[in-house]
Design a protein around this motif. Structure first.
Motif, PDB file in Angstrom:
ATOM      1  N   PHE A  34       0.829  -1.202   0.000  1.00 21.44           N
ATOM      2  CA  PHE A  34       0.000   0.000   0.000  1.00 21.44           C
ATOM      3  C   PHE A  34       0.867   1.257   0.000  1.00 21.44           C
ATOM      4  O   PHE A  34       0.540   2.251  -0.651  1.00 21.44           O
ATOM      5  N   HIS A  35       1.976   1.208   0.706  1.00 22.36           N
ATOM      6  CA  HIS A  35       2.879   2.364   0.728  1.00 22.36           C
ATOM      7  C   HIS A  35       3.422   2.657  -0.668  1.00 22.36           C
ATOM      8  O   HIS A  35       3.536   3.823  -1.077  1.00 22.36           O
ATOM      9  N   ASP A  36       3.721   1.584  -1.425  1.00 22.30           N
ATOM     10  CA  ASP A  36       4.346   1.754  -2.734  1.00 22.30           C
ATOM     11  C   ASP A  36       3.342   2.046  -3.848  1.00 22.30           C
ATOM     12  O   ASP A  36       3.695   2.662  -4.856  1.00 22.30           O
ATOM     13  N   HIS A  37       2.072   1.604  -3.682  1.00 22.49           N
ATOM     14  CA  HIS A  37       1.133   1.669  -4.804  1.00 22.49           C
ATOM     15  C   HIS A  37      -0.143   2.449  -4.523  1.00 22.49           C
ATOM     16  O   HIS A  37      -0.927   2.669  -5.463  1.00 22.49           O
ATOM     17  N   ALA A  38      -0.393   2.867  -3.289  1.00 22.81           N
ATOM     18  CA  ALA A  38      -1.683   3.494  -2.959  1.00 22.81           C
ATOM     19  C   ALA A  38      -1.562   4.976  -2.669  1.00 22.81           C
ATOM     20  O   ALA A  38      -2.476   5.570  -2.094  1.00 22.81           O
ATOM     21  N   HIS A  39      -0.460   5.589  -3.036  1.00 24.78           N
ATOM     22  CA  HIS A  39      -0.283   7.039  -2.898  1.00 24.78           C
ATOM     23  C   HIS A  39      -0.583   7.526  -1.477  1.00 24.78           C
ATOM     24  O   HIS A  39      -1.300   8.500  -1.267  1.00 24.78           O
ATOM     25  N   GLY A  40      -0.050   6.817  -0.504  1.00 23.14           N
ATOM     26  CA  GLY A  40      -0.165   7.259   0.880  1.00 23.14           C
ATOM     27  C   GLY A  40      -1.289   6.628   1.665  1.00 23.14           C
ATOM     28  O   GLY A  40      -1.325   6.739   2.899  1.00 23.14           O
TER      29      GLY A  40
END
Length: 331
Positions: free
Chosen positions: A253-259
């Motif tokens: 989620f950190h890498d792909h969910a924009h925060g």
């Protein structure tokens, strides 16, 4: 999202087959067509460019088409084409292989090699979605991809289901989009096709790490969408369902969910679905707490507080305002 470029109903009957041949040569690739009853021929075509990828949704009556060596020598864009059958029975002969395809099936073929396809739409029309990608964009050995050309592959499970859902959404979505959206969606589509092919040729170790992670994140998003009403849905249950650690889930989620975190993503999706239901006149008599429960909010006070924090008003006030201001919405 896809733009209409052809509909046989807009033309005189005598012009439809020739126009179909011309438009498919421009929008896809040149083919020879054999149509038993030209006077009954019906077809439509919508398409959109997504960077290097092109997506085309089509309906068509029964016919036979051929990609001949002569046509390849005349025009070869060096593409892979991936087709999703939406309805109708279809078949393809390619690389000395033959596949019978039905609704929900996926198939890949190459524009650089001869093939023949047959469509049996009976008295109606068949439908499919085709994505074309330059072979250079698919980061897999062409020799290995050749092994699965014209193979019938399911679009109902695993990565195939993700790819089929993605293509179906593109074909049915009528909302406008920006050029930048198309570029980003094209990158996602390229990664999905690569991962799907890698899965079927048992070469996932050759799929770039970033692509595998992105596809895994898409699978997790799909899992969340399908389980929003489950009170047990949480980062822990998501991680367990995908056989990864909580730490790995948080990193995805950190890498792909924009925060966004997994928990905040679940909350946002639930609120979005609940807000959509509150604007639907067909659900106007359904209590607010029932709509909240449908999307995983089983404590009305929690739902009201979350809704007010996100949208600046209570669910009841929001519903009343929207239905009064737009009485025809969602009809």
């Amino acid at each position: 999202m896809l733009e209409k470029v052809f509909d046989s109903q807009d033309l005189p009957v005598s012009d439809r087959v020739d126009a179909w041949r011309d438009i498919t040569a421009l929008a896809l690739i040149p083919n020879e067509f054999s149509i038993d009853r030209p006077v009954d021929f019906r077809a439509s075509l919508r398409t959109v460019d997504m960077g290097a990828a092109q997506v085309t949704a089509m309906t068509y009556a029964s016919m036979r088409s051929r990609r001949t060596p002569q046509l390849i020598r005349r025009s070869d864009p060096d593409m892979y084409a991936v087709g999703l059958i939406l309805h109708g029975r279809q078949g393809i002969i390619h690389k000395r292989r033959e596949a019978a395809l039905g609704a929900g099936d996926l198939v890949v073929y190459s524009t650089s090699q001869p093939y023949e396809s047959v469509v049996d739409a009976r008295q109606g029309t068949a439908a499919s979605v085709v994505v074309q990608l330059p072979r250079a964009m698919v980061q897999l050995s062409s020799n290995r991809v050749d092994r699965v050309l014209a193979a019938r592959m399911s679009g109902r499970e695993g990565v195939g289901r993700l790819l089929a859902c993605f293509l179906t959404h593109l074909a049915t979505d009528t909302s406008p989009s920006r050029s930048a959206d198309g570029q980003r969606l094209g990158s996602v589509l390229t990664e999905l096709v690569t991962a799907w092919l890698a899965h079927h040729i048992d070469t996932e170790e050759q799929t770039p790490t970033e692509t595998r992670q992105h596809v895994q994140f898409l699978e997790i998003q799909d899992f969340i969408r399908r389980n929003l009403g489950d009170t047990e849905l949480s980062p822990a249950t998501i991680a367990a369902a995908h056989h990864i650690s909580l730490r790995t889930l948080h990193r995805l989620f950190h890498d792909h969910a924009h925060g966004a975190t997994a928990a905040s993503h679940i909350r946002r999706q639930r609120l979005t679905c609940a807000r959509r239901d509150l604007t639907d006149p067909r659900l106007a008599t359904r209590p607010v707490h029932a709509i909240a429960a449908r999307w995983g909010f089983f404590r009305p006070a929690d739902f009201t507080r979350a809704f007010r924090t996100t949208y600046g008003t209570t669910p009841t006030e929001y519903r009343r305002h929207i239905l009064r201001a737009h009485p025809g919405i969602h009809r």
